[in-house]
Design a protein around this motif. Structure first.
Motif, PDB file in Angstrom:
ATOM      1  N   TYR A  97       0.635  -1.407  -0.093  1.00  0.00           N
ATOM      2  CA  TYR A  97      -0.045  -0.040  -0.262  1.00  0.00           C
ATOM      3  C   TYR A  97       0.682   1.518   0.522  1.00  0.00           C
ATOM      4  CZ  TYR A  97      -4.364  -2.317   0.039  1.00  0.00           C
ATOM      5  OH  TYR A  97      -5.534  -2.941   0.062  1.00  0.00           O
ATOM      6  N   LEU A  99       2.807   1.856  -1.107  1.00  0.00           N
ATOM      7  CA  LEU A  99       3.670   2.419  -2.905  1.00  0.00           C
ATOM      8  C   LEU A  99       3.139   2.216  -3.608  1.00  0.00           C
ATOM      9  CD1 LEU A  99       6.070  -1.035  -3.040  1.00  0.00           C
ATOM     10  CD2 LEU A  99       6.854   1.038  -3.554  1.00  0.00           C
ATOM     11  N   VAL A 100       1.777   2.422  -3.860  1.00  0.00           N
ATOM     12  CA  VAL A 100       0.353   2.389  -4.080  1.00  0.00           C
ATOM     13  C   VAL A 100      -0.142   4.091  -4.035  1.00  0.00           C
ATOM     14  CG1 VAL A 100      -0.261   0.268  -5.310  1.00  0.00           C
ATOM     15  CG2 VAL A 100      -1.302   1.511  -3.114  1.00  0.00           C
ATOM     16  N   ARG A 101       0.616   4.849  -3.274  1.00  0.00           N
ATOM     17  CA  ARG A 101       0.876   6.225  -2.418  1.00  0.00           C
ATOM     18  C   ARG A 101       1.382   7.291  -3.111  1.00  0.00           C
ATOM     19  NH1 ARG A 101      -0.378   4.101   2.866  1.00  0.00           N
ATOM     20  NH2 ARG A 101      -2.397   3.184   2.886  1.00  0.00           N
ATOM     21  N   TYR A 257      11.925  -5.049  -3.585  1.00  0.00           N
ATOM     22  CA  TYR A 257      10.834  -6.110  -2.801  1.00  0.00           C
ATOM     23  C   TYR A 257      10.164  -6.907  -3.989  1.00  0.00           C
ATOM     24  CZ  TYR A 257       5.891  -4.808  -0.506  1.00  0.00           C
ATOM     25  OH  TYR A 257       5.273  -5.407  -0.212  1.00  0.00           O
TER      26      TYR A 257
ATOM     27  N   LYS C  68      -0.128  -6.537  -9.417  1.00  0.00           N
ATOM     28  CA  LYS C  68       0.774  -5.370  -8.680  1.00  0.00           C
ATOM     29  C   LYS C  68       1.972  -5.264  -9.538  1.00  0.00           C
ATOM     30  CE  LYS C  68       1.096  -8.027  -4.650  1.00  0.00           C
ATOM     31  NZ  LYS C  68       1.651  -9.421  -3.752  1.00  0.00           N
ATOM     32  N   CYS C  71       0.176  -2.123 -11.050  1.00  0.00           N
ATOM     33  CA  CYS C  71       0.485  -0.904  -9.944  1.00  0.00           C
ATOM     34  C   CYS C  71       1.314  -0.453  -9.637  1.00  0.00           C
ATOM     35  CB  CYS C  71      -0.976  -0.651  -8.666  1.00  0.00           C
ATOM     36  SG  CYS C  71      -0.521  -1.909  -7.745  1.00  0.00           S
ATOM     37  N   ILE C  73       3.658  -1.999  -7.821  1.00  0.00           N
ATOM     38  CA  ILE C  73       4.231  -2.190  -6.383  1.00  0.00           C
ATOM     39  C   ILE C  73       5.642  -2.930  -6.492  1.00  0.00           C
ATOM     40  CG2 ILE C  73       4.086  -4.762  -5.000  1.00  0.00           C
ATOM     41  CD1 ILE C  73       1.237  -3.092  -4.571  1.00  0.00           C
ATOM     42  N   LEU C  74       5.326  -4.037  -7.750  1.00  0.00           N
ATOM     43  CA  LEU C  74       6.474  -5.027  -8.640  1.00  0.00           C
ATOM     44  C   LEU C  74       7.512  -4.446  -9.881  1.00  0.00           C
ATOM     45  CD1 LEU C  74       4.773  -8.416  -8.114  1.00  0.00           C
ATOM     46  CD2 LEU C  74       6.586  -7.567  -6.502  1.00  0.00           C
ATOM     47  N   VAL C 101      -6.066   1.237  -5.521  1.00  0.00           N
ATOM     48  CA  VAL C 101      -6.127  -0.158  -5.032  1.00  0.00           C
ATOM     49  C   VAL C 101      -6.726  -0.966  -4.696  1.00  0.00           C
ATOM     50  CG1 VAL C 101      -4.059  -1.992  -5.562  1.00  0.00           C
ATOM     51  CG2 VAL C 101      -3.790   0.349  -6.370  1.00  0.00           C
ATOM     52  N   LEU C 102      -7.278  -1.893  -4.717  1.00  0.00           N
ATOM     53  CA  LEU C 102      -7.552  -2.865  -3.217  1.00  0.00           C
ATOM     54  C   LEU C 102      -7.372  -4.272  -3.534  1.00  0.00           C
ATOM     55  CD1 LEU C 102      -9.831  -2.812  -0.630  1.00  0.00           C
ATOM     56  CD2 LEU C 102     -11.109  -3.448  -2.199  1.00  0.00           C
ATOM     57  N   PHE C 103      -6.537  -4.714  -2.550  1.00  0.00           N
ATOM     58  CA  PHE C 103      -6.302  -6.136  -2.270  1.00  0.00           C
ATOM     59  C   PHE C 103      -6.832  -6.643  -1.212  1.00  0.00           C
ATOM     60  CE2 PHE C 103      -2.589  -4.060  -3.167  1.00  0.00           C
ATOM     61  CZ  PHE C 103      -1.831  -4.994  -4.237  1.00  0.00           C
ATOM     62  N   GLN C 105      -7.394  -9.378   1.363  1.00  0.00           N
ATOM     63  CA  GLN C 105      -6.811 -10.235   1.655  1.00  0.00           C
ATOM     64  C   GLN C 105      -6.347  -8.878   2.576  1.00  0.00           C
ATOM     65  OE1 GLN C 105      -5.906 -10.612  -1.297  1.00  0.00           O
ATOM     66  NE2 GLN C 105      -5.951 -12.602  -1.993  1.00  0.00           N
ATOM     67  N   ARG C 106      -6.021  -7.778   2.465  1.00  0.00           N
ATOM     68  CA  ARG C 106      -5.071  -6.706   3.829  1.00  0.00           C
ATOM     69  C   ARG C 106      -5.065  -6.029   3.835  1.00  0.00           C
ATOM     70  NH1 ARG C 106       0.492  -7.135   1.375  1.00  0.00           N
ATOM     71  NH2 ARG C 106      -0.032  -9.338   1.774  1.00  0.00           N
ATOM     72  N   SER C 107      -5.565  -5.017   4.091  1.00  0.00           N
ATOM     73  CA  SER C 107      -6.532  -3.791   4.737  1.00  0.00           C
ATOM     74  C   SER C 107      -4.827  -2.848   5.067  1.00  0.00           C
ATOM     75  CB  SER C 107      -7.006  -3.228   6.475  1.00  0.00           C
ATOM     76  OG  SER C 107      -7.816  -2.675   6.176  1.00  0.00           O
ATOM     77  N   GLN C 108      -5.544  -1.254   4.147  1.00  0.00           N
ATOM     78  CA  GLN C 108      -4.621  -0.496   3.995  1.00  0.00           C
ATOM     79  C   GLN C 108      -5.379   0.687   5.006  1.00  0.00           C
ATOM     80  OE1 GLN C 108      -4.176   3.128   1.905  1.00  0.00           O
ATOM     81  NE2 GLN C 108      -6.745   2.582   0.506  1.00  0.00           N
ATOM     82  N   TRP C 110      -4.738   2.200   8.719  1.00  0.00           N
ATOM     83  CA  TRP C 110      -3.841   1.987  10.034  1.00  0.00           C
ATOM     84  C   TRP C 110      -4.198   1.411  11.125  1.00  0.00           C
ATOM     85  CZ3 TRP C 110      -3.510   5.153   5.862  1.00  0.00           C
ATOM     86  CH2 TRP C 110      -1.993   5.818   5.318  1.00  0.00           C
ATOM     87  N   ASP C 112      -4.137   0.391  14.322  1.00  0.00           N
ATOM     88  CA  ASP C 112      -4.454   0.838  15.547  1.00  0.00           C
ATOM     89  C   ASP C 112      -4.895   2.033  15.282  1.00  0.00           C
ATOM     90  OD1 ASP C 112      -2.210   1.928  14.707  1.00  0.00           O
ATOM     91  OD2 ASP C 112      -0.762   1.634  16.082  1.00  0.00           O
ATOM     92  N   ARG C 155      -8.788  -1.903  13.679  1.00  0.00           N
ATOM     93  CA  ARG C 155      -8.594  -3.543  14.560  1.00  0.00           C
ATOM     94  C   ARG C 155      -9.822  -3.936  14.890  1.00  0.00           C
ATOM     95  NH1 ARG C 155      -6.371  -3.080  19.804  1.00  0.00           N
ATOM     96  NH2 ARG C 155      -5.674  -1.005  19.865  1.00  0.00           N
ATOM     97  N   ASP C 166     -12.547  -0.670   3.648  1.00  0.00           N
ATOM     98  CA  ASP C 166     -11.062  -0.146   2.639  1.00  0.00           C
ATOM     99  C   ASP C 166     -11.589   0.163   1.101  1.00  0.00           C
ATOM    100  OD1 ASP C 166      -7.831  -0.747   2.525  1.00  0.00           O
ATOM    101  OD2 ASP C 166      -8.795  -2.593   4.404  1.00  0.00           O
TER     102      ASP C 166
END
Ligand SMILES: Nc1ncnc2c1ncn2[C@@H]1O[C@H](COP(=O)(O)OP(=O)(O)OP(=O)(O)O)[C@@H](O)[C@H]1O
Ligand SMILES: [Mg+2]
Lengths: 262, 259, 330
Positions: A97, A99-101, A257, C68, C71, C73-74, C101-103, C105-108, C110, C112, C155, C166
């Motif tokens: 995330y 990385l996409v901001r 990465y 990925k 966008c 990331i890779l 982007v939305l994955f 399985q995983r939240s962006q 924060w 806490d 959380r 998300d």
């Protein structure tokens, strides 16, 4: 640049507010942070009750060195705590995330947490520093003040860069915990005493390999006008080199990465 | 006894699994040992301080380091996390004593630490000479054996505070700082100002460093040695049973709050 | 001219080959051996502005890896990517402004912080003016109901609540291009419907959408184009309707026979269709290009009395399943 600073401030502020939710923890952390510094000071006081000098350093001079170390050591938990989470992020693939901001990844990582014990370090360290500055023998001119502040900033930069570099090693040595960084960080604790008490090997490594000597020993030696104090003036150069190295390591690392398999 | 033995073995095995973090812990301890040896070497160059000359101080620091290292790889975290993440409820359904189980786990970590401490300590002592007489060594070993349950009690008691606070880090540090000061790990107790050194010598923390070091260095012999050992044993028992009482209170708080 | 373009896009992961335990790790330090895993293997894609594309394939096909790469990331092993005129992994920040982007399985968020703080942080990162931000939040509250989630710590959100928050986070800056990697994973029917409705509205607004999912209901609801990949290679790319035409030729008619005519009589009469069933319940499978449903029912009525009947439309699900299973070659 301003936007980056604002993001940084916002992010730290948000985490700070979330810490305030547990008031008891807040105070426990700050007091615990202060306690170790108080003990370090107690050690010096107890020792100097019996001897006039430590390797040629008077009590006030030794306190000055320790104060500088505490203040700088307190900066990293307060402003940089997130860097210790990098290994975990890389390992879990949660760097996706950031990385996409549209903000620097480093800023997002560094500001992703806050360690309140830094407040304890800075307050006690600041007190030691303030007291010691009154009691050491320095010819104060405006130039001394300016150079002194520049050297302090350089020292903080060197300290933070080394933390960043060792944490960024996680791009190469994978694993969820920053073991290398932790190990290096514990060895940094040795610089709370004048470097001259250590053997030649340690002095060389701390000067040329991992330049911890530029965090406390050399700048303070310059201020106190000790022999080889001029080396302290190289602080800004060393700092620039460390920042450059940290940037390069981060850039290279980010290209490596590879997220995680889901 | 069998469940405790298996917990002991499990925990011993686990330290091998976390060997890298254990190694880092050791390196950290090594860094502290190097810096304190160096500081004292510089300080004692001119002559003895408060009755300590360089060979004595060296032995003192090695003892302090060994006492500080033992049990360190067992991190207080595991115990605290059990409470914070609510695993206690599951632990309580098992037909074993909770405190006993935690002690078995704590002791399991020592299986890997004791050999390491022995090797490192004998290396330092071999290099620096000054091996004490057999009587000293015997008294020292008796006293050092008490260090293990003492440190366990401190860890166990502080971890229990997690019933009341969320963040364990601060508490754990405060505990470490207090132990560091009052055990004599920071500086030999006799070098502290009197208003600190007198209470420190009576508190349980002294049993962690000051007592074993005094016996090793032969500073206490005969009746004095017996008194120190007695005090150490007294504190082990007092803390062990005190912890039981506190634990009962904590559980009551737990049920009152509805778990 | 595609808005999202990838040419012979390839990503090869190097997986270290370690023996088990400490010995394996130590040995690996000295003899580094790796195995190359091509996750994405020479994929060409071009997506026009305003298109909604479903990107499907079995587990491990390389869907997430492609997203990925798209966008930034890779970094691709070879091949090229261009999204709205920029190369994502080179011009990361410029690209980030265009995309959401939305994955799943995983939240962006924060974890806490309360949702409000997370959105506020994103607002600063994307530099959104105050009025625009307020307007967006209102809009996202309307369709996703995030208003009630604002003061909650991330959380403490349930899975469905988290996904809604998300989605709001991914779309806060009103990106032109949106990548969604399994946006409905683990959601119950009600929340799924809400998310799909939201995606349809997003499309209607002209957003370019790329969606990976294992829930083919998402696709039929939202997308008009489908790309199927397997083992890192593209095996189908075209309109959803065309795919149904080409691969879902068989329709099924289910009949209830009321006069007790035996099944084999019907089967004999309908020699070009496949008749099966038990007792009075009969299923006839036929090629939609050879016969219409009307012809089939007329033929059956010549030999039997029919009570109820209904027709199965070809489901994309069947098609994709067959493609996965290798029964259909594209
Ligand atoms: N970071 C990584 N390191 C090594 N291998 C990886 C990594 N990420 C993905 N892979 C491998 O690449 C292949 C494709 O993975 P990818 O996550 O793209 O599949 P997917 O199509 O998204 O599957 P799913 O439907 O299960 O989400 C898999 O074999 C996976 O194991
Ligand atoms: Mg995937």
């Amino acid at each position: 640049m301003f936007r980056t600073m604002r993001i940084y401030r916002r992010s730290l502020g948000a985490h700070f507010r979330s810490l305030l939710e547990y008031e008891a923890d807040f105070w426990v952390l700050i007091v615990a942070g202060a306690m170790f510094n108080a003990l370090n000071l107690l050690f010096l006081s107890a020792v100097f009750a019996h001897v006039p000098a430590l390797n040629g350093w008077s009590y006030a001079e030794a306190v000055l060195l320790m104060g500088v170390w505490s203040v700088i050591g307190g900066l990293s938990p307060l402003f940089f705590e997130g860097v210790w989470r990098l290994s975990w992020m890389v390992n879990q693939g949660t760097l996706d995330y950031p990385l996409v901001r549209p903000a620097p990844v480093t800023v997002q990582v560094f500001s992703s947490g806050i360690g309140l014990h830094g407040v304890g370090d800075i307050v006690t360290g600041g007190a030691m520093l303030g007291w010691a500055l009154f009691h050491v023998d320095v010819d104060w001119t405006p130039l001394t003040v300016v150079i002194g502040l520049v050297l302090l900033a350089s020292a903080a930069t060197i300290h933070l860069s080394i933390i960043a570099i060792t944490n960024a090693a996680t791009f190469w040595i994978s694993g969820p915990h920053p073991f290398l960084a932790i190990a290096v960080h514990t060895f940094e604790d040795m610089i709370k005493y004048p470097l001259t008490i250590y053997g030649a090997g340690i002095r060389a490594v701390y000067t040329f390999v991992v330049p911890f000597a530029f965090v406390t020993f050399f700048p303070v030696s310059w201020l106190l006008d000790r022999s080889a104090g001029w080396v302290g003036l190289l602080g800004p150069l060393v700092a620039a080199y460390c920042v450059w190295l940290a940037r390069t390591v981060f850039r290279r690392g980010l290209r490596r990465y590879d997220s995680s398999g889901h | 006894m069998k469940p405790y033995l298996s917990m002991f073995l499990m925990s011993a095995r686990r330290t091998f699994a976390y060997r890298l973090s254990a190694l880092i812990g050791w390196l950290g301890g090594g860094a502290i040992l190097i810096s304190s040896l160096s500081v004292w070497h510089a300080l004692l160059g001119e002559g003895a301080i408060a009755g300590y000359d360089w060979p004595m101080m060296k032995a003192y620091l090695v003892v302090a380091w060994a006492a500080g290292s033992i049990g360190a790889s067992q991190g207080d975290w595991r115990m605290a996390d059990r409470i914070r993440e609510g695993h206690v409820a599951t632990d309580l359904t098992k037909p074993v004593d909770y405190q006993g189980s935690r002690f078995a786990e704590h002791a399991g970590g020592l299986a890997t630490e004791i050999p390491a401490i022995l090797i490192a300590a004998s290396a330092v002592i071999a290099f620096t000479g000054s091996i004490p007489g057999p009587a000293n060594v015997f008294l020292f070993l008796l006293s050092f054996a008490c260090v293990v349950p003492l440190k366990f009690c401190f860890t166990y008691l502080t971890a229990m505070l997690c019933f009341w606070t969320h963040n364990f880090m601060g508490i754990s540090w405060a505990k470490d700082a207090i132990i560091w000061l009052f055990s004599g790990g920071l500086i030999p107790l006799s070098m502290l100002p009197v208003w600190l050194s007198v209470p420190a010598s009576l508190l349980p923390f002294a049993g962690i460093t000051a007592t074993p070091a005094a016996l090793y260095l032969g500073q206490a012999t005969g009746a004095e040695a017996a008194r120190l050992l007695g005090l150490q044993v007294f504190w082990v028992l007092a803390l062990w049973f005190g912890a039981r009482l506190l634990w009962r209170g904590a559980l009551r708080a737990l049920t009152v709050h509805g778990g | 001219m595609g808005l999202v373009k990838a040419q012979s896009l390839t990503k090869v992961f190097r997986r270290p080959q370690k023996g088990p335990g400490l010995r394996g790790s130590v040995k690996h330090l000295f003899q580094r051996r790796f195995k190359d895993v091509p996750a994405v293997n020479g994929i060409d894609v071009s997506i026009e502005a305003g298109e909604a594309v479903a990107y499907v394939g079995p587990n491990g096909a390389g869907k997430s890896t492609t997203i990925k790469l798209l966008c930034g990331i890779l970094v691709p092993t070879s091949g090229s990517v261009e999204v709205a005129g920029v190369t994502p992994h080179v011009d990361r920040i410029a690209n980030a402004r265009n995309i959401g982007v939305l994955f799943g399985q995983r939240s962006q968020l924060w974890w806490d912080l309360p949702v409000r703080e997370s959105l506020g942080l994103l607002r600063d990162m994307y530099d959104l003016p105050k009025g625009f931000y307020q307007q967006r939040i209102e809009r996202l509250d309307e369709v996703l109901g995030i208003g009630e989630l604002m003061p909650v710590l991330a959380r403490k959100l349930s899975l469905g609540q988290r996904m809604r928050a998300d989605l709001a986070a991914a779309l806060l800056h009103q990106p032109r291009i949106v990548y969604l990697d399994e946006p409905t994973i683990g959601l119950d029917i009600a929340v799924k419907d809400k998310v799909r409705k939201f995606l349809r509205e997003l499309r209607a607004d002209g957003t370019t959408l790329m969606l990976t999912t294992h829930d083919l209901g998402d696709i039929e609801d939202v997308c008009e184009r489908i790309i199927i990949i397997d083992e890192g290679r593209k095996i189908f790319d075209g309109p959803l309707a065309q795919m149904k035409d080409s691969f879902a030729r068989t329709r099924r008619m289910h009949l209830h026979i009321t006069d007790g005519t035996p099944m084999d009589v019907i089967a004999k009469h309908l020699s070009t269709a496949d008749v099966s069933g038990e007792g009075s319940e009969v299923t006839i499978a036929f090629d939609r290009f050879a016969h219409t449903a009307g012809q089939i029912i007329a033929a059956v009525l010549q030999v039997a009395e029919v009570g109820e009947f209904h027709l199965d439309e070809p489901a994309i699900e069947d098609v994709v399943r067959k493609v996965y299973a290798g029964e259909l070659l594209v």
